[in-house]
Design a protein around this motif. Structure first.
Motif, PDB file in Angstrom:
ATOM      1  N   MET A   1       0.851  -1.176   0.000  1.00  0.00           N
ATOM      2  CA  MET A   1       0.000   0.000   0.000  1.00  0.00           C
ATOM      3  C   MET A   1       0.903   1.247   0.000  1.00  0.00           C
ATOM      4  SD  MET A   1      -2.934   1.250   2.763  1.00  0.00           S
ATOM      5  CE  MET A   1      -3.850  -0.249   2.569  1.00  0.00           C
ATOM      6  N   HIS A   2       0.467   2.249  -0.756  1.00  0.00           N
ATOM      7  CA  HIS A   2       1.214   3.505  -0.821  1.00  0.00           C
ATOM      8  C   HIS A   2       1.326   4.090   0.593  1.00  0.00           C
ATOM      9  CE1 HIS A   2       2.048   7.749  -1.600  1.00  0.00           C
ATOM     10  NE2 HIS A   2       2.480   7.370  -2.799  1.00  0.00           N
ATOM     11  N   GLU A   3       2.458   4.700   0.887  1.00  0.00           N
ATOM     12  CA  GLU A   3       2.730   5.254   2.220  1.00  0.00           C
ATOM     13  C   GLU A   3       1.645   6.226   2.690  1.00  0.00           C
ATOM     14  OE1 GLU A   3       5.948   8.422   3.891  1.00  0.00           O
ATOM     15  OE2 GLU A   3       6.755   6.769   2.699  1.00  0.00           O
ATOM     16  N   ARG A   4       1.193   7.110   1.805  1.00  0.00           N
ATOM     17  CA  ARG A   4       0.176   8.099   2.191  1.00  0.00           C
ATOM     18  C   ARG A   4      -1.183   7.437   2.433  1.00  0.00           C
ATOM     19  NH1 ARG A   4       0.758  12.596   4.432  1.00  0.00           N
ATOM     20  NH2 ARG A   4      -0.554  13.836   3.117  1.00  0.00           N
ATOM     21  N   ALA A   5      -1.528   6.420   1.638  1.00  0.00           N
ATOM     22  CA  ALA A   5      -2.786   5.701   1.845  1.00  0.00           C
ATOM     23  C   ALA A   5      -2.745   4.947   3.178  1.00  0.00           C
ATOM     24  CB  ALA A   5      -3.051   4.745   0.686  1.00  0.00           C
ATOM     25  N   ALA A   6      -1.617   4.361   3.493  1.00  0.00           N
ATOM     26  CA  ALA A   6      -1.461   3.673   4.780  1.00  0.00           C
ATOM     27  C   ALA A   6      -1.553   4.682   5.928  1.00  0.00           C
ATOM     28  CB  ALA A   6      -0.134   2.924   4.822  1.00  0.00           C
ATOM     29  N   GLU A   7      -0.960   5.857   5.745  1.00  0.00           N
ATOM     30  CA  GLU A   7      -1.034   6.903   6.756  1.00  0.00           C
ATOM     31  C   GLU A   7      -2.480   7.326   6.978  1.00  0.00           C
ATOM     32  OE1 GLU A   7       0.413  11.525   7.463  1.00  0.00           O
ATOM     33  OE2 GLU A   7       1.262  10.398   5.788  1.00  0.00           O
ATOM     34  N   PHE A   8      -3.238   7.474   5.889  1.00  0.00           N
ATOM     35  CA  PHE A   8      -4.648   7.834   6.009  1.00  0.00           C
ATOM     36  C   PHE A   8      -5.406   6.775   6.813  1.00  0.00           C
ATOM     37  CE2 PHE A   8      -8.933   7.010   4.494  1.00  0.00           C
ATOM     38  CZ  PHE A   8      -9.561   8.156   4.968  1.00  0.00           C
ATOM     39  N   ALA A   9      -5.217   5.501   6.475  1.00  0.00           N
ATOM     40  CA  ALA A   9      -5.917   4.420   7.174  1.00  0.00           C
ATOM     41  C   ALA A   9      -5.561   4.415   8.663  1.00  0.00           C
ATOM     42  CB  ALA A   9      -5.584   3.077   6.534  1.00  0.00           C
ATOM     43  N   GLU A  10      -4.307   4.659   8.977  1.00  0.00           N
ATOM     44  CA  GLU A  10      -3.867   4.706  10.372  1.00  0.00           C
ATOM     45  C   GLU A  10      -4.489   5.902  11.113  1.00  0.00           C
ATOM     46  OE1 GLU A  10       0.281   5.338  12.822  1.00  0.00           O
ATOM     47  OE2 GLU A  10       0.360   4.235  10.924  1.00  0.00           O
ATOM     48  N   LEU A  11      -4.526   7.054  10.459  1.00  0.00           N
ATOM     49  CA  LEU A  11      -5.153   8.236  11.068  1.00  0.00           C
ATOM     50  C   LEU A  11      -6.641   7.998  11.328  1.00  0.00           C
ATOM     51  CD1 LEU A  11      -3.475  11.134   9.064  1.00  0.00           C
ATOM     52  CD2 LEU A  11      -3.251  10.690  11.529  1.00  0.00           C
ATOM     53  N   ALA A  12      -7.325   7.370  10.385  1.00  0.00           N
ATOM     54  CA  ALA A  12      -8.755   7.082  10.561  1.00  0.00           C
ATOM     55  C   ALA A  12      -8.970   6.169  11.769  1.00  0.00           C
ATOM     56  CB  ALA A  12      -9.329   6.455   9.296  1.00  0.00           C
ATOM     57  N   ARG A  13      -8.102   5.193  11.915  1.00  0.00           N
ATOM     58  CA  ARG A  13      -8.199   4.274  13.055  1.00  0.00           C
ATOM     59  C   ARG A  13      -7.900   5.020  14.371  1.00  0.00           C
ATOM     60  NH1 ARG A  13      -6.080   0.587  10.639  1.00  0.00           N
ATOM     61  NH2 ARG A  13      -3.907   1.225  10.838  1.00  0.00           N
ATOM     62  N   ASP A  14      -6.829   5.816  14.378  1.00  0.00           N
ATOM     63  CA  ASP A  14      -6.422   6.504  15.604  1.00  0.00           C
ATOM     64  C   ASP A  14      -7.385   7.618  16.005  1.00  0.00           C
ATOM     65  OD1 ASP A  14      -4.224   4.841  15.612  1.00  0.00           O
ATOM     66  OD2 ASP A  14      -2.806   6.385  14.949  1.00  0.00           O
ATOM     67  N   ARG A  15      -7.816   8.420  15.046  1.00  0.00           N
ATOM     68  CA  ARG A  15      -8.662   9.577  15.354  1.00  0.00           C
ATOM     69  C   ARG A  15     -10.138   9.246  15.484  1.00  0.00           C
ATOM     70  NH1 ARG A  15      -6.369  14.336  11.367  1.00  0.00           N
ATOM     71  NH2 ARG A  15      -4.230  14.339  12.168  1.00  0.00           N
ATOM     72  N   HIS A  16     -10.602   8.295  14.682  1.00  0.00           N
ATOM     73  CA  HIS A  16     -12.043   8.027  14.615  1.00  0.00           C
ATOM     74  C   HIS A  16     -12.443   6.618  15.052  1.00  0.00           C
ATOM     75  CE1 HIS A  16     -12.556  11.869  12.601  1.00  0.00           C
ATOM     76  NE2 HIS A  16     -11.602  11.522  11.759  1.00  0.00           N
ATOM     77  N   GLY A  17     -11.450   5.770  15.313  1.00  0.00           N
ATOM     78  CA  GLY A  17     -11.756   4.411  15.747  1.00  0.00           C
ATOM     79  C   GLY A  17     -12.402   3.550  14.682  1.00  0.00           C
ATOM     80  N   VAL A  18     -12.119   3.840  13.408  1.00  0.00           N
ATOM     81  CA  VAL A  18     -12.687   3.041  12.320  1.00  0.00           C
ATOM     82  C   VAL A  18     -11.568   2.407  11.484  1.00  0.00           C
ATOM     83  CG1 VAL A  18     -14.826   4.361  12.137  1.00  0.00           C
ATOM     84  CG2 VAL A  18     -12.872   5.036  10.772  1.00  0.00           C
ATOM     85  N   ASP A  19     -11.820   1.199  11.076  1.00  0.00           N
ATOM     86  CA  ASP A  19     -10.904   0.524  10.150  1.00  0.00           C
ATOM     87  C   ASP A  19     -11.508   0.644   8.764  1.00  0.00           C
ATOM     88  OD1 ASP A  19      -8.805  -0.469  11.816  1.00  0.00           O
ATOM     89  OD2 ASP A  19     -10.226  -1.936  12.630  1.00  0.00           O
ATOM     90  N   LEU A  20     -10.852   1.431   7.930  1.00  0.00           N
ATOM     91  CA  LEU A  20     -11.333   1.638   6.568  1.00  0.00           C
ATOM     92  C   LEU A  20     -10.527   0.783   5.611  1.00  0.00           C
ATOM     93  CD1 LEU A  20     -11.704   5.516   6.711  1.00  0.00           C
ATOM     94  CD2 LEU A  20     -13.500   3.795   6.949  1.00  0.00           C
ATOM     95  N   ASP A  21     -11.222   0.130   4.707  1.00  0.00           N
ATOM     96  CA  ASP A  21     -10.576  -0.711   3.711  1.00  0.00           C
ATOM     97  C   ASP A  21     -10.176   0.169   2.531  1.00  0.00           C
ATOM     98  OD1 ASP A  21      -9.649  -2.922   2.324  1.00  0.00           O
ATOM     99  OD2 ASP A  21     -11.636  -3.473   1.576  1.00  0.00           O
ATOM    100  N   VAL A  22      -8.890   0.460   2.416  1.00  0.00           N
ATOM    101  CA  VAL A  22      -8.393   1.310   1.346  1.00  0.00           C
ATOM    102  C   VAL A  22      -8.176   0.463   0.095  1.00  0.00           C
ATOM    103  CG1 VAL A  22      -6.487   2.776   0.593  1.00  0.00           C
ATOM    104  CG2 VAL A  22      -7.343   2.951   2.932  1.00  0.00           C
ATOM    105  N   LEU A  23      -8.745   0.929  -1.004  1.00  0.00           N
ATOM    106  CA  LEU A  23      -8.602   0.262  -2.302  1.00  0.00           C
ATOM    107  C   LEU A  23      -7.682   1.105  -3.169  1.00  0.00           C
ATOM    108  CD1 LEU A  23     -12.427  -0.295  -2.848  1.00  0.00           C
ATOM    109  CD2 LEU A  23     -10.799  -1.944  -1.903  1.00  0.00           C
ATOM    110  N   GLU A  24      -6.694   0.472  -3.795  1.00  0.00           N
ATOM    111  CA  GLU A  24      -5.775   1.202  -4.664  1.00  0.00           C
ATOM    112  C   GLU A  24      -5.910   0.700  -6.096  1.00  0.00           C
ATOM    113  OE1 GLU A  24      -1.946   2.617  -2.523  1.00  0.00           O
ATOM    114  OE2 GLU A  24      -2.252   0.506  -1.965  1.00  0.00           O
TER     115      GLU A  24
END
Length: 164
Positions: free
Chosen positions: A1-24
């Motif tokens: 996964m692209h570094e920025r997409a992984a960063e987004f997924a991690e931020l969503a988990r940390d800030r909002h408590g959601v696991d988002l399935d990122v599609l590339e």
């Protein structure tokens, strides 16, 4: 996964408590039409995030008078309606450099949530007619799927029509 997409997924988990399935996608998703083609959905189910710069707003905005609009990919943002909503003299698409500096993401991949700065956000009611919508996930080739009501809640968005 692209570094920025992984960063987004991690931020969503940390800030909002959601696991988002990122599609590339190799073909890219930087326009609503391209994202819809890649995902296999209606262009209207793409939740495009547009950062707007306001001149002399009367209402509270984010840093540097920026606000965010999450619109259906089938609709065109009405900048005059955004200006009116915030009591601003005028509104224009924000400068890409300012977006990157203030929001933390580059145009073509600005997600609807997980910004570096809190921005007042409006949400296109057209998106609510879909069971699932797709928003950018931090790069021009990544998106995530989400229920539109959940997206509006995560973004702290006001549902209001500011489209043409």
């Amino acid at each position: 996964m692209h570094e920025r997409a992984a960063e987004f997924a991690e931020l969503a988990r940390d800030r909002h408590g959601v696991d988002l399935d990122v599609l590339e996608f190799d073909a890219g998703t930087e326009t609503a039409a391209a994202a819809a083609d890649a995902v296999g959905c209606d262009t209207a189910a793409i939740a495009s995030t547009i950062v707007v710069s306001l001149a002399e707003p009367e209402r509270e905005t984010g840093p540097e008078n920026l606000v965010a609009a999450i619109t259906s990919g089938a609709n065109r943002l009405d900048l005059d309606a955004v200006a009116e909503l915030f009591g601003a003299a005028s509104a224009e698409m924000a400068d890409p450099g300012r977006i990157r500096e203030v929001v933390g993401w580059s145009i073509g991949g600005v997600p609807p949530v997980c910004h570096d700065a809190a921005l007042p956000t409006v949400f296109d009611p057209t998106l609510a007619s879909y069971d699932t919508v797709y928003g950018a996930a931090g790069t021009p080739s990544a998106v995530f799927a989400i229920d539109p009501d959940d997206l509006a809640d995560l973004a702290g968005a006001t549902v209001v029509d500011v489209t043409e």
